[in-house]
Design an enzyme around this catalytic site. Structure first.
Site, PDB file in Angstrom:
ATOM      1  N   HIS A   1      26.676  26.107 -24.190  1.00  0.00           N
ATOM      2  CA  HIS A   1      25.555  26.959 -23.798  1.00  0.00           C
ATOM      3  C   HIS A   1      24.302  26.494 -24.532  1.00  0.00           C
ATOM      4  CE1 HIS A   1      23.354  30.522 -22.618  1.00  0.00           C
ATOM      5  NE2 HIS A   1      22.907  30.586 -23.865  1.00  0.00           N
TER       6      HIS A   1
ATOM      7  N   GLY B   1      29.913  -7.417  -8.953  1.00  0.00           N
ATOM      8  CA  GLY B   1      29.422  -6.037  -8.899  1.00  0.00           C
ATOM      9  C   GLY B   1      29.400  -5.478  -7.486  1.00  0.00           C
TER      10      GLY B   1
END
Ligand code: NAI
Length: 456
Positions: free
Chosen positions: A441, A38
């Protein structure tokens, strides 16, 4: 000698993602990582900081919610618990990367790798007691924090009161007075967390503004937001020394000092190019980083470099893509790294997200530059969720070819919508066509659409 199609040195975002893609593409792949899988991003960068910042955000919301009709009492941020949760999150993700490697069939070695050199049969890399041979090598060794020769800084690091990103996420006690050297991305994100958590924070930055190359109007809004929250900024100031309990600096030529129990050194990062036998290959370096072309190739055939180690754009998401370009090139698939639409985010509160050219950089490159600006208050969702917010969205565009060159936002959660703007730039869509795209929206990203309609 065990043979591979690809050896990847370094298991951060560039390395582990490339290893997975390569294995899926049919390459026999070996990944060598001496620390946790990682890399910096997962263990001491992107993920730990976002975990801490999320706790800070929740704490801020709980404390400042009266204006939304919600009152919470006795709200506490327990730094020790925040750090413990961070460890849990990191562990989950590191385990996840290990699982990914296993599923893809990538062999992982948890030890340091050393490049021995290149012969006619391939590239030799020693790991543990074994030597491995590969047709291709991907160097993905990442970067480390720059610790400049400021008197007392390195001694402070050894003594533990100076920290970098390597140590700051494991502080078991909340700093009372944190001094941050460098008002860039790391400095600002950490100033943001510690300020919310209750530390007294001072940021010392040698430039006259924060947030580096960020649009100047946006960096000013961010500065004001943090000044309002109580962070002290010493801009245009040069740090001259660090002693136990204080940071010495110069302000307008006069000596000054800031009290500190912890000092964060966040003045940039440098590529890791030593300690693993790079010199045995004769790879070219440029400004301390491995020089790569658009296919992530170095000057040595079969040797590639991706991620922070090539010093181009020190961001995890760039690293992912660079690793993929390197693997595609090895597989003979045409691919090319483009850097014109890489989003950048500062995960402070308010958040800043941007992609592409700023007005200044576009002008420098000779574009016929147009700029439109829209207040975030044009979004109903922003008003509903941000009492007193003053965020903005700026679009930089090319007047000649009617294309978007850059989008810059502060406020709302622009990190989640900036990829849409990246697509506008990457695909070079015309502004007239962008106006036909329907946005959901109510969302804050509708301000991008509103801003597009300001362009004739
Ligand atoms: P940076 O390059 O972003 O900022 C360093 C700042 O330190 C600059 O503003 C510089 O002017 C200042 N500085 C340099 N020397 C100084 C001195 N002696 N005294 C005072 N100020 C000084 O570096 P930072 O914040 O360390 O981040 C390193 C890298 O990590 C960056 O490349 C960044 O892209 C990456 N990063 C990205 C994040 C994100 O995408 N959200 C989060 C954290 C890091």
């Amino acid at each position: 000698m065990e043979q591979y199609d690809l050896i990847v040195l370094g298991g951060g975002p560039a390395g582990y993602n490339a290893a997975e893609r390569a294995a899926h593409g049919g390459l026999k792949t070996l990944l060598i990582e001496k620390n946790a899988l990682g890399g910096v991003c997962l263990n001491e960068g992107c993920i730990p900081s976002k975990t801490l910042l999320n706790s800070a955000k929740m704490y801020d919301h709980a404390r400042h919610s009266e204006q939304y009709g919600v009152t919470a009492e006795n709200v506490v941020l327990d730094h020790v618990k925040v750090v413990a949760r961070k460890k849990k999150v990191v562990k989950t993700l590191v385990t996840g990367v290990a699982g990914k490697m296993k599923r893809a069939g990538v062999k992982v070695l948890s030890c340091g790798g050393e490049i021995l050199g290149k012969t006619e049969s391939g590239i030799e890399v020693k790991a543990g007691e074994e030597t491995y041979l590969a047709k291709n090598l991907l160097i993905a060794t990442g970067s480390t924090a720059v610790v400049p020769p400021i008197p007392g800084l390195r001694e402070g690091l050894a003594a533990g009161f100076v920290v970098t990103n390597h140590e700051i996420f494991d502080l078991n006690e909340l700093s009372k007075k944190l001094v941050v050297i460098g008002g860039g991305v790391i400095g600002l994100e950490m100033a943001s967390y510690f300020n919310s958590a209750g530390s007294e924070v001072t940021v010392i930055e040698m430039l006259d503004h924060i947030a580096g190359e960020t649009d100047r109007e946006i960096s000013k809004l961010l500065l004001e937001a943090y000044q309002k929250k109580g962070v002290a900024f010493k801009l245009g100031c040069k740090v001259t020394g660090v002693e136990q309990g204080k940071v010495l600096y110069e302000e307008n030529g006069a000596k000054a000092e800031a009290a500190a129990d912890v000092v964060l050194c966040s003045i940039g990062r440098r590529a890791v190019t030593t300690g693993y036998g790079l010199e045995n290959l004769g790879v070219y370096l440029e400004r301390g980083a491995i020089k790569t072309d658009e296919q992530m190739r170095t000057n040595i055939s079969g040797v590639y470099a991706a991620g922070d180690v090539n010093g181009v754009s020190m961001l995890a998401h760039t690293a992912y893509r660079e690793g993929e370009v390197a693997v595609n090139t090895m597989l003979g698939k045409p691919d090319r790294m483009r850097y014109c639409a890489i989003p950048g985010v500062i995960y402070t509160n308010p958040e800043v997200a941007s992609v592409g050219e700023t007005e200044a950089s576009a002008q420098k490159k000779g574009y016929d530059v147009g700029v439109v600006k829209m207040t975030m208050r044009a979004s109903g969702r922003y008003i509903a969720e941000n009492e007193g917010g003053n965020g903005i969205c700026k679009i930089v565009y090319d007047k000649r070819y009617h294309r978007v060159l850059g989008v810059h936002m502060i406020g709302g959660y622009p990190s989640e919508s900036i990829y849409g703007a990246a697509m506008m730039i990457e695909t070079e869509m015309r502004i007239a066509d962008l106006k036909e795209i329907v946005f959901p929206h109510p969302t804050v990203c509708e301000v991008i659409r509103e801003a597009l309609f300001e362009i004739d």
